[in-house]
Design an enzyme around this catalytic site. Structure first.
Site, PDB file in Angstrom:
ATOM      1  N   LYS A  48       0.941  -1.362   0.158  1.00 56.20           N
ATOM      2  CA  LYS A  48       0.076  -0.081   0.002  1.00 56.20           C
ATOM      3  C   LYS A  48       0.748   1.214  -0.052  1.00 56.20           C
ATOM      4  CE  LYS A  48      -4.000  -2.295   2.258  1.00 56.20           C
ATOM      5  NZ  LYS A  48      -4.479  -2.678   3.523  1.00 56.20           N
ATOM      6  N   GLN A  92      -4.434  -1.414   9.767  1.00 53.75           N
ATOM      7  CA  GLN A  92      -4.412  -2.662   9.015  1.00 53.75           C
ATOM      8  C   GLN A  92      -5.073  -3.665  10.169  1.00 53.75           C
ATOM      9  OE1 GLN A  92      -3.843  -3.374   5.933  1.00 53.75           O
ATOM     10  NE2 GLN A  92      -4.000  -5.642   6.056  1.00 53.75           N
ATOM     11  N   ASP A 115     -11.062   3.503   4.967  1.00 54.77           N
ATOM     12  CA  ASP A 115     -11.650   2.478   4.658  1.00 54.77           C
ATOM     13  C   ASP A 115     -13.088   2.125   4.634  1.00 54.77           C
ATOM     14  OD1 ASP A 115      -9.633   0.125   4.614  1.00 54.77           O
ATOM     15  OD2 ASP A 115      -8.816   0.625   6.472  1.00 54.77           O
TER      16      ASP A 115
HETATM   17  N1  GUN Z   1      -7.131  -6.302   6.049  1.00 61.08           N
HETATM   18  C1  GUN Z   1      -7.716  -6.877   5.063  1.00 61.08           C
HETATM   19  N2  GUN Z   1      -7.992  -6.115   4.147  1.00 61.08           N
HETATM   20  C2  GUN Z   1      -8.087  -4.812   4.893  1.00 61.08           C
HETATM   21  C3  GUN Z   1      -8.593  -3.615   4.285  1.00 61.08           C
HETATM   22  O1  GUN Z   1      -9.295  -3.552   3.204  1.00 61.08           O
HETATM   23  N3  GUN Z   1      -8.338  -2.647   4.989  1.00 61.08           N
HETATM   24  C4  GUN Z   1      -7.890  -2.716   6.450  1.00 61.08           C
HETATM   25  N4  GUN Z   1      -7.604  -1.587   7.127  1.00 61.08           N
HETATM   26  N5  GUN Z   1      -7.214  -3.814   6.575  1.00 61.08           N
HETATM   27  C5  GUN Z   1      -7.350  -5.004   5.939  1.00 61.08           C
END
Ligand code: GUN
Length: 283
Positions: A48, A92, A115
């Protein structure tokens, strides 16, 4: 059969965002918060951060070790909420079990909740008032819409997995496109009863090969959200395994996503798009 390799869509969206970024006059900023040492989560967050930099975003990275407390994480989030250079905050998931995940989510300013996990943003999203949605389901929708001459209207869509991250928001997005949605989960009695009549299957369980070719109908559109790290007995190396038994499902599929290279990269570009949306809204 359409192989829904996301590479081309991802490259196009990244180019568009880079251009928009150049025209914006300031750098959108994304802060990532990683807690603990889960190897898969570390890989995703690194990816990311790398993609953010590629399109010209500013990235702010916070890593906490396994001893971090809920209060310490919330303290950092409060600082990020007040930092005008930060437009999106991503914590995350999953967080270690001793961390109060709800308290962490609720501490993120809804204006920076990239998110779309905060209850305020989820309420806006569920009621059709939001300009953005959780990243993985948004990425899946973009893949579904990329299938040539394919309409979601009236289709029987089966989602397997009821998480707040994927299953629940996925159901909302599919309903908005007029699909008929079934949401199966770990207590569903006979998964194959549902999978055999589904036009679209979206598997998000984290159980490798839970869907096999004998469980699907001819012409199915099969989307694999599963990313389980397993030790490959042939090479003794770790590899990423999806929820679909790709080889048997592909023979019957109209369209199918590979793992890796399908949904995963789409989640990251959705994150860039959401960061851009929040950056623009901040002005
Ligand atoms: N863990 C797995 N997918 C995601 C996501 O889309 N966002 C976040 N913050 N954690 C994740």
């Amino acid at each position: 059969m359409h192989l829904l390799n996301s590479k081309d869509i991802v490259e196009k969206i990244k180019l568009d965002i880079k251009k928009e970024c150049d025209e914006l006059g300031f750098k959108p900023g994304l802060a990532t918060v990683l807690v603990g040492s889960d190897p898969a989560s570390s890989v995703y967050v690194k990816s990311k951060i790398k993609t953010c930099k590629e399109v010209g975003f500013e990235s702010f990275d916070f890593n906490f070790d396994d001893t971090a407390t809920t209060a310490q994480i919330i303290n950092t989030i409060n600082q990020l909420n007040n930092n005008p250079l930060v437009h999106g905050i991503l914590v995350q998931f999953p967080l270690p079990s001793r961390i109060d995940s709800s308290a962490v989510i609720n501490s993120i300013s809804p204006n920076k909740d990239v998110d779309c996990f905060h209850p305020f943003n989820l309420g806006m999203f569920f009621s059709g008032q939001s300009s953005f949605a959780p990243c993985t389901p948004t990425g899946v929708m973009a893949l579904l819409k990329s299938i040539p001459n394919y309409s979601l209207e009236g289709k029987e869509a089966l989602i397997i997995g009821r998480s707040n991250l994927v299953g629940k928001p996925m159901a909302i997005l599919l309903m908005e496109e007029h699909a008929t949605v079934t949401l199966a989960h770990s207590r569903t009695k006979d998964l194959s009863v549902h999978s055999k009549k589904a036009d679209i299957i979206i598997a998000a369980t984290g159980i490798p090969n839970i869907i096999t070719g004998d469980m699907v109908r001819e012409g199915v559109v099969a989307i694999d959200v599963g990313i389980t790290r397993i030790l490959d007995p042939l090479t003794s190396k770790y590899k990423i395994q999806g929820d679909l038994d790709f080889n048997s499902v592909k023979d019957k599929a109209f369209a199918i996503t590979p793992v890796p290279g399908g949904v995963g990269p789409m989640t990251i570009v959705s994150l860039l798009l959401n960061t851009m949306t929040l950056a623009k809204q901040s002005k």
